[in-house]
Design an enzyme around this catalytic site. Structure first.
Site, PDB file in Angstrom:
ATOM      1  N   GLU A   1      -7.170  -9.257   0.222  1.00 42.02           N
ATOM      2  CA  GLU A   1      -8.558  -8.887   0.928  1.00 42.02           C
ATOM      3  C   GLU A   1      -9.658  -8.868  -0.121  1.00 42.02           C
ATOM      4  O   GLU A   1      -9.188  -7.977  -1.188  1.00 42.02           O
ATOM      5  CB  GLU A   1      -8.268  -8.254   1.826  1.00 42.02           C
ATOM      6  CG  GLU A   1      -7.481  -8.612   3.173  1.00 42.02           C
ATOM      7  CD  GLU A   1      -7.436  -7.472   4.346  1.00 42.02           C
ATOM      8  OE1 GLU A   1      -8.184  -7.159   4.642  1.00 42.02           O
ATOM      9  OE2 GLU A   1      -6.600  -8.069   4.538  1.00 42.02           O
TER      10      GLU A   1
ATOM     11  N   HIS B   1      -8.908  -9.695   9.550  1.00 41.36           N
ATOM     12  CA  HIS B   1      -9.309  -7.855   9.850  1.00 41.36           C
ATOM     13  C   HIS B   1      -9.894  -7.140  10.905  1.00 41.36           C
ATOM     14  O   HIS B   1     -10.516  -6.539  10.162  1.00 41.36           O
ATOM     15  CB  HIS B   1      -9.151  -7.678   8.415  1.00 41.36           C
ATOM     16  CG  HIS B   1      -8.829  -6.339   8.276  1.00 41.36           C
ATOM     17  ND1 HIS B   1      -8.198  -5.158   7.055  1.00 41.36           N
ATOM     18  CD2 HIS B   1      -9.159  -4.679   9.179  1.00 41.36           C
ATOM     19  CE1 HIS B   1      -7.987  -4.726   7.488  1.00 41.36           C
ATOM     20  NE2 HIS B   1      -8.402  -4.037   8.066  1.00 41.36           N
TER      21      HIS B   1
HETATM   22  C1  3PG Z   1      -8.354   0.848  10.319  1.00 36.30           C
HETATM   23  O1  3PG Z   1      -7.446   1.227   9.208  1.00 36.30           O
HETATM   24  O2  3PG Z   1      -8.790   1.573  10.747  1.00 36.30           O
HETATM   25  C2  3PG Z   1      -8.673  -0.983  10.231  1.00 36.30           C
HETATM   26  O3  3PG Z   1      -7.402  -1.849   8.870  1.00 36.30           O
HETATM   27  C3  3PG Z   1     -10.209  -1.366   9.767  1.00 36.30           C
HETATM   28  O4  3PG Z   1     -10.348  -1.418   9.126  1.00 36.30           O
HETATM   29  P1  3PG Z   1     -11.933  -2.281   9.126  1.00 36.30           P
HETATM   30  O5  3PG Z   1     -13.178  -1.055   9.544  1.00 36.30           O
HETATM   31  O6  3PG Z   1     -12.478  -2.290   8.119  1.00 36.30           O
HETATM   32  O7  3PG Z   1     -11.850  -2.916  10.211  1.00 36.30           O
END
Ligand code: 3PG
Length: 323
Positions: free
Chosen positions: A276, A294
């Protein structure tokens, strides 16, 4: 005193921090310039989501300046937590604030994979007007979720929220967790009633072998190896669906593509990727892959809860640090 929310923060959290007297900066600073920015601007708190990393080098540069690093969300694999703490920088996350949202995303991915809504929607916009009958035929082998078995790998807060939804939809639920959970009972709210339902805890192999849908809720392994590789995919039922909304790399992407190509799995639903923000194109374009960028925790409600929890933790930590 300045706090930098480098991956953004919900307005409610920002207001709460401002009411505590902090200046909250929300301009995105590039990863390369982040450490020098923190020192130059005398930033005492760094808030991140998953995009910004706080590794050893940044921590070394900022050790005299930063008092805390807050992760708005669950996974802290982007922060060298132990190292930061060894340098006197407090590190915290907001573990429970997004469970409901992630569970709801997983439910939507399960429904989408059961009824091909993702693939048929994409095709309808380009071919629906000319090939309606063909598309109807192509997407006519849907299945129902009721009565199917969901296997949950990782039975923490998110896994339990998911179990609650799935049980409410009439699914059977099995779970595996490396730590023995305090209880394998979950609360299921149906209308005005709240029921307590026991979820059987099984070995991972059993969960993989018995489930029609497998959803992953575990962190990335420390050595970077996949939790679900070729051997684990082969253990899954033929025609099963795998859903990964935990971390990229928890499912081995080459092995996943091979399994989909062999016809073993029905579909894969992915919210997270090994690479990513540039996931591999062959995975994104695979006809049996449903993907989202995500967004498990990206709801208005979760981000508001996260922002408010961050403000509460900052208040607590700063009063301890200043005491
Ligand atoms: C997390 O670990 O809380 C999730 O994967 C969310 O990630 P993000 O805040 O980058 O959306």
């Amino acid at each position: 005193m300045k706090i930098l929310a480098n991956d953004g923060i919900d307005a409610a959290g920002k207001n709460a921090l401002q009411e505590l007297g902090y200046t909250v900066l929300t301009d995105k600073v590039s990863q390369e310039e982040l450490a020098s920015f923190i020192v130059k601007e005398n930033v005492i708190g760094l808030l991140v989501r998953s995009a910004t990393t706080a590794r050893k080098e940044l921590i070394d540069t900022c050790a005299g300046t930063l008092r805390f690093i807050g992760r708005g969300g669950v996974g802290i694999d982007n922060i060298d937590k132990d190292y930061a703490e060894s340098k006197g920088i407090r590190v915290f996350n907001t573990p429970g604030a997004s469970s409901q949202s992630v569970a709801e995303l997983v439910m939507s991915l399960m429904f989408a994979s059961a009824r091909f809504t993702y693939q048929s929607g994409a095709n309808m916009s380009s071919r629906g007007n000319t090939e309606f009958d063909k598309l109807k035929k192509d997407f006519s082998k849907g299945i129902e979720l009721r009565g199917k078995t969901l296997g949950i790998i990782g039975f923490g807060k998110i896994g339990r929220s998911l179990a609650s939804y799935a049980l409410g939809c009439g699914m059977n639920v099995l779970a595996f967790d490396v730590y023995t959970p305090e209880s394998s009972e979950v609360e299921v709210t149906v209308g005005t009633q709240t029921l307590r339902i026991h979820v059987p805890m099984e070995a991972m192999e059993t969960v993989l072998q018995k489930s029609d849908f497998v959803s992953l809720h575990v962190p990335k392994q420390k050595d970077g190896s996949a939790v679900i590789g070729e051997a684990q995919l082969a253990m899954m039922k033929k025609g099963a669906v795998i859903i990964n909304s935990s971390r990229g790399g928890v499912v081995h992407e080459d092995a996943l593509i091979a399994s989909l190509n062999s016809g073993h799995l029905r579909m894969a639903a992915l919210d997270v990727f090994e690479k990513e923000p540039t996931p591999r194109q062959d995975l994104l374009a695979h006809p049996l892959v449903i993907s989202t960028p995500h967004i498990g925790a990206s709801t208005l409600e979760a981000q508001e809860r996260i922002g408010l929890e961050i403000a509460a933790r900052v208040k607590e930590i700063m009063s301890e640090v200043q005491a």
